[in-house]
Design a protein around this motif. Structure first.
Motif, PDB file in Angstrom:
ATOM      1  N   ASN A 339       0.830  -1.321   0.136  1.00 30.71           N
ATOM      2  CA  ASN A 339      -0.144   0.195   0.093  1.00 30.71           C
ATOM      3  C   ASN A 339       0.940   1.339  -0.059  1.00 30.71           C
ATOM      4  N   GLU A 340       2.032   1.323   0.769  1.00 35.33           N
ATOM      5  CA  GLU A 340       2.877   2.549   0.840  1.00 35.33           C
ATOM      6  C   GLU A 340       3.522   2.489  -0.802  1.00 35.33           C
ATOM      7  N   ILE A 341       3.831   1.909  -1.376  1.00 34.45           N
ATOM      8  CA  ILE A 341       4.481   1.679  -2.527  1.00 34.45           C
ATOM      9  C   ILE A 341       3.188   2.324  -3.595  1.00 34.45           C
ATOM     10  N   ALA A 342       2.046   1.779  -3.563  1.00 30.61           N
ATOM     11  CA  ALA A 342       1.138   2.074  -4.456  1.00 30.61           C
ATOM     12  C   ALA A 342       0.427   3.592  -4.185  1.00 30.61           C
ATOM     13  N   VAL A 343       0.581   3.866  -3.036  1.00 30.54           N
ATOM     14  CA  VAL A 343       0.208   5.382  -2.573  1.00 30.54           C
ATOM     15  C   VAL A 343       1.048   6.371  -2.951  1.00 30.54           C
ATOM     16  N   ALA A 344       2.391   5.855  -2.866  1.00 32.55           N
ATOM     17  CA  ALA A 344       3.386   6.762  -3.436  1.00 32.55           C
ATOM     18  C   ALA A 344       3.318   6.951  -5.010  1.00 32.55           C
ATOM     19  N   ALA A 345       3.165   5.876  -5.576  1.00 31.90           N
ATOM     20  CA  ALA A 345       3.102   5.763  -7.023  1.00 31.90           C
ATOM     21  C   ALA A 345       1.808   6.794  -7.411  1.00 31.90           C
ATOM     22  N   PHE A 346       0.574   6.574  -6.821  1.00 33.68           N
ATOM     23  CA  PHE A 346      -0.545   7.241  -7.090  1.00 33.68           C
ATOM     24  C   PHE A 346      -0.183   8.875  -6.877  1.00 33.68           C
ATOM     25  N   LEU A 347       0.467   9.099  -5.713  1.00 26.48           N
ATOM     26  CA  LEU A 347       0.568  10.534  -5.463  1.00 26.48           C
ATOM     27  C   LEU A 347       1.524  11.253  -6.646  1.00 26.48           C
ATOM     28  N   ALA A 348       2.405  10.439  -7.033  1.00 30.25           N
ATOM     29  CA  ALA A 348       3.364  10.870  -8.215  1.00 30.25           C
ATOM     30  C   ALA A 348       2.650  10.813  -9.449  1.00 30.25           C
ATOM     31  N   GLU A 349       1.483  10.359  -9.601  1.00 29.46           N
ATOM     32  CA  GLU A 349       0.577  10.219 -10.651  1.00 29.46           C
ATOM     33  C   GLU A 349       0.977   9.183 -11.841  1.00 29.46           C
ATOM     34  N   ARG A 350       1.686   8.166 -11.241  1.00 25.35           N
ATOM     35  CA  ARG A 350       2.209   7.191 -12.070  1.00 25.35           C
ATOM     36  C   ARG A 350       1.237   6.041 -12.347  1.00 25.35           C
ATOM     37  N   PRO A 352      -3.291   5.210 -11.835  1.00 26.82           N
ATOM     38  CA  PRO A 352      -4.509   5.270 -11.493  1.00 26.82           C
ATOM     39  C   PRO A 352      -5.229   4.925 -10.238  1.00 26.82           C
ATOM     40  N   PHE A 353      -6.043   5.608  -9.721  1.00 28.22           N
ATOM     41  CA  PHE A 353      -6.666   5.445  -8.306  1.00 28.22           C
ATOM     42  C   PHE A 353      -6.949   3.780  -7.885  1.00 28.22           C
ATOM     43  N   LEU A 354      -7.560   3.411  -8.928  1.00 26.94           N
ATOM     44  CA  LEU A 354      -7.948   1.874  -8.661  1.00 26.94           C
ATOM     45  C   LEU A 354      -6.894   0.893  -8.764  1.00 26.94           C
ATOM     46  N   ALA A 355      -5.898   1.348  -9.222  1.00 35.60           N
ATOM     47  CA  ALA A 355      -4.559   0.485  -9.371  1.00 35.60           C
ATOM     48  C   ALA A 355      -3.978   0.243  -8.061  1.00 35.60           C
ATOM     49  N   ILE A 356      -4.197   1.029  -7.131  1.00 31.40           N
ATOM     50  CA  ILE A 356      -3.742   0.790  -5.499  1.00 31.40           C
ATOM     51  C   ILE A 356      -4.289  -0.277  -5.137  1.00 31.40           C
ATOM     52  N   HIS A 357      -5.726  -0.673  -5.262  1.00 33.46           N
ATOM     53  CA  HIS A 357      -6.012  -2.083  -4.958  1.00 33.46           C
ATOM     54  C   HIS A 357      -5.454  -2.951  -5.565  1.00 33.46           C
ATOM     55  N   GLN A 358      -5.261  -2.937  -7.159  1.00 34.52           N
ATOM     56  CA  GLN A 358      -4.855  -4.060  -7.770  1.00 34.52           C
ATOM     57  C   GLN A 358      -3.324  -4.438  -7.613  1.00 34.52           C
ATOM     58  N   LEU A 359      -2.633  -3.425  -7.252  1.00 31.45           N
ATOM     59  CA  LEU A 359      -1.253  -3.522  -6.706  1.00 31.45           C
ATOM     60  C   LEU A 359      -1.144  -4.288  -5.460  1.00 31.45           C
ATOM     61  N   ALA A 385       8.333  -7.257   0.396  1.00 29.19           N
ATOM     62  CA  ALA A 385       6.913  -6.777  -0.407  1.00 29.19           C
ATOM     63  C   ALA A 385       7.083  -5.314  -1.028  1.00 29.19           C
ATOM     64  N   ARG A 386       8.139  -4.577  -0.606  1.00 29.67           N
ATOM     65  CA  ARG A 386       8.161  -3.126  -1.157  1.00 29.67           C
ATOM     66  C   ARG A 386       8.934  -3.617  -2.629  1.00 29.67           C
ATOM     67  N   ARG A 387       9.745  -4.564  -2.475  1.00 31.83           N
ATOM     68  CA  ARG A 387      10.711  -4.978  -3.908  1.00 31.83           C
ATOM     69  C   ARG A 387       9.724  -5.416  -4.896  1.00 31.83           C
ATOM     70  N   VAL A 388       8.829  -6.431  -4.595  1.00 34.34           N
ATOM     71  CA  VAL A 388       7.857  -7.022  -5.487  1.00 34.34           C
ATOM     72  C   VAL A 388       6.949  -6.255  -5.717  1.00 34.34           C
ATOM     73  N   ALA A 389       6.230  -5.231  -5.003  1.00 37.71           N
ATOM     74  CA  ALA A 389       5.370  -4.211  -5.180  1.00 37.71           C
ATOM     75  C   ALA A 389       5.767  -3.249  -6.293  1.00 37.71           C
ATOM     76  N   ALA A 395       2.769  -3.376 -14.407  1.00 40.93           N
ATOM     77  CA  ALA A 395       1.338  -4.147 -14.637  1.00 40.93           C
ATOM     78  C   ALA A 395       0.070  -3.537 -14.497  1.00 40.93           C
ATOM     79  N   VAL A 396       0.187  -2.667 -13.482  1.00 46.02           N
ATOM     80  CA  VAL A 396      -1.134  -1.865 -12.963  1.00 46.02           C
ATOM     81  C   VAL A 396      -1.108  -0.426 -13.548  1.00 46.02           C
ATOM     82  N   CYS A 397      -0.301  -0.120 -14.275  1.00 45.58           N
ATOM     83  CA  CYS A 397      -0.436   1.330 -14.881  1.00 45.58           C
ATOM     84  C   CYS A 397      -1.489   1.291 -16.066  1.00 45.58           C
TER      85      CYS A 397
END
Ligand code: NDP
Ligand code: MG
Length: 397
Positions: A339-350, A352-359, A385-389, A395-397
């Motif tokens: 979740n930390e990796i996903a939220v950081a990527a979402f905040l960096a606009e890398r 989309p929002f729904l990809a947080i759950h997918q990741l 887990a951080r490396r794998v995420a 794959a979720v972009c």
């Protein structure tokens, strides 16, 4: 003859890690309102050393920690910005040293993410009371943090508003009498959006929280309800509950912070306006209760309290968190790290929002759960887990 004057009770000396953030600012308001009861002896942040210097000047803070190397170096080159004689600390070891300061009584950890884990353990090991805002620490390594508090005979005081509320409601009741704990959730930025619009969410939309002013990571977590998921795991750990005893309900006004149900069916709730100064003051001055920083609820004004069930389709992260809580072992740590990796990527606009759950879902599917037996193992699971995420991000972009 005049009666002897009772000696003033000594001030509680506080170290505040994460002083420049949203919890940090609210903590400073509480400390400023109670100069006779609280004293700030140490502060730290990641990189914002200019703001740290201003806080140090205002509160005459003698010990200041700057996590990031370049910011620490800049702060050292500018000693005139800090109070005369102030001592600077750098890196994680600096935060750990601050958490153990001999002159501190209480350490408040409000560093976003899990960076505060080692400082929190160090504070407990040094016999300090720990006021904990950083829920990610309990999700990652709750059993080790609780064991350290027990071994050292010190208090672990929850700052997260719902957990602080539960702490207040269960005090004085036997654990066996507790049947259910329900945490309230505001529902975040998208609680009333049509589901099909969630594909179009922009980062700025997710950062508009209806009730609370908070840092960016937790604001996004509130929009996905990952925050409530992390909080259910936090509650399970802090209060020794089984997964089926931990619940969440949507309460748009954020005035009731928890509902605790006992064996006889009676429920206790804790109410206060949605401001973190209430739980922060409770944790810092515990067990004393004195006038707060802000006005309490005004019952002469009309207001209503609404509750509704959480829609699983809208908030799949909460469902995932419940599964993770039931699985136990390494799953909560993996959920948190991804979740930390996903939220950081979402905040960096890398992503989309729904990809947080997918990741987060994909990371959990990639890493089979296991039961960590040591803190080192937990930290290794977190790193993996951080490396794998991060590898799964494309794959979720
Ligand atoms: P913010 O983003 O507003 O602030 C984060 C703080 O942590 C800043 O002071 C930041 O410093 C500091 N920080 C970040 N990384 C490091 C690091 N590596 N070393 C030292 N300091 C660091 O976050 P919030 O205040 O909103 O949240 C903090 C924690 O409290 C989170 O765990 C959150 O879940 C929890 N919490 C927050 C609530 C709220 O109302 N905000 C409610 C309940 C819990 P810098 O400014 O230099 O980056
Ligand atoms: Mg909360």
């Amino acid at each position: 003859m005049q009666p002897p004057v009772a000696p003033a009770s000594p001030r509680k000396r506080v170290v505040l890690l994460g002083a420049t953030g949203s919890i940090g600012e609210n903590t400073l308001r509480v400390i400023a309102a109670h100069p006779d009861k609280l004293e700030l002896v140490g502060i730290a942040a990641r990189s914002n050393w200019e703001k740290l210097a201003a806080i140090a000047q205002e509160f005459r803070v003698p010990h200041i920690g700057v996590f990031e190397d370049t910011a620490y170096a800049a702060a050292r080159r500018t000693p005139e910005a800090f109070p005369a004689g102030a001592q600077l600390y750098g890196g994680l070891s600096g935060l750990v040293e601050l958490a153990q300061l001999p002159e501190a009584d209480t350490v408040l950890v409000a560093v976003v993410g899990t960076t505060g884990l080692h400082p929190a353990l160090a504070a407990l090991g040094a016999g300090k009371d720990l006021a904990l805002a950083s829920k990610e620490i309990l999700v990652l390594a709750g059993k080790f943090v609780l064991a350290a508090a027990r071994q050292n005979g010190v208090r672990l005081l929850p700052v997260d508003s719902e957990h602080n509320a539960v702490f207040q409601c269960i005090e004085g009741h036997p654990h066996a009498a507790l049947s259910r704990v329900t945490l309230t959730a505001s529902g975040g930025a998208f609680r009333d959006w049509p589901l099909e619009r969630l594909t179009q969410v922009k980062t700025a939309d997710a950062l508009k929280h209806p009730n609370w002013e908070m840092g960016p990571k937790i604001t996004v977590d509130s929009a996905t309800l990952a925050n409530k998921g992390l909080e259910l795991i936090e509650a399970q750990c802090l209060f020794g509950l089984r997964p089926e005893q931990c619940h969440a309900v949507l309460h748009p006004q954020s005035i009731v912070h928890c509902l605790v149900e006992f064996a006889d069916g009676a429920m206790l709730a804790q109410l206060c306006p949605p401001s973190m100064t209430f739980p922060i003051q409770h944790a810092l001055l515990y067990p004393r209760r004195v006038q707060g920083v802000e006005a309490p609820l005004d019952l002469n004004r009309l207001f209503s309290l609404d509750f509704r069930p959480v829609e699983e389709a809208r908030f799949p992260m909460l469902k995932l968190a419940r599964q993770v809580m039931a699985t136990g072992g390494s799953s909560p740590a993996i959920f948190n790290a991804a979740n930390e990796i996903a939220v950081a990527a979402f905040l960096a606009e890398r992503i989309p929002f729904l990809a947080i759950h997918q990741l987060v879902d994909k990371t959990l599917q990639t890493l089979p759960p296991r039961e960590p037996s040591s803190l080192d193992e937990v930290l290794a699971i977190d790193a993996t887990a951080r490396r794998v995420a991060a590898e799964l991000l494309p794959a979720v972009c």
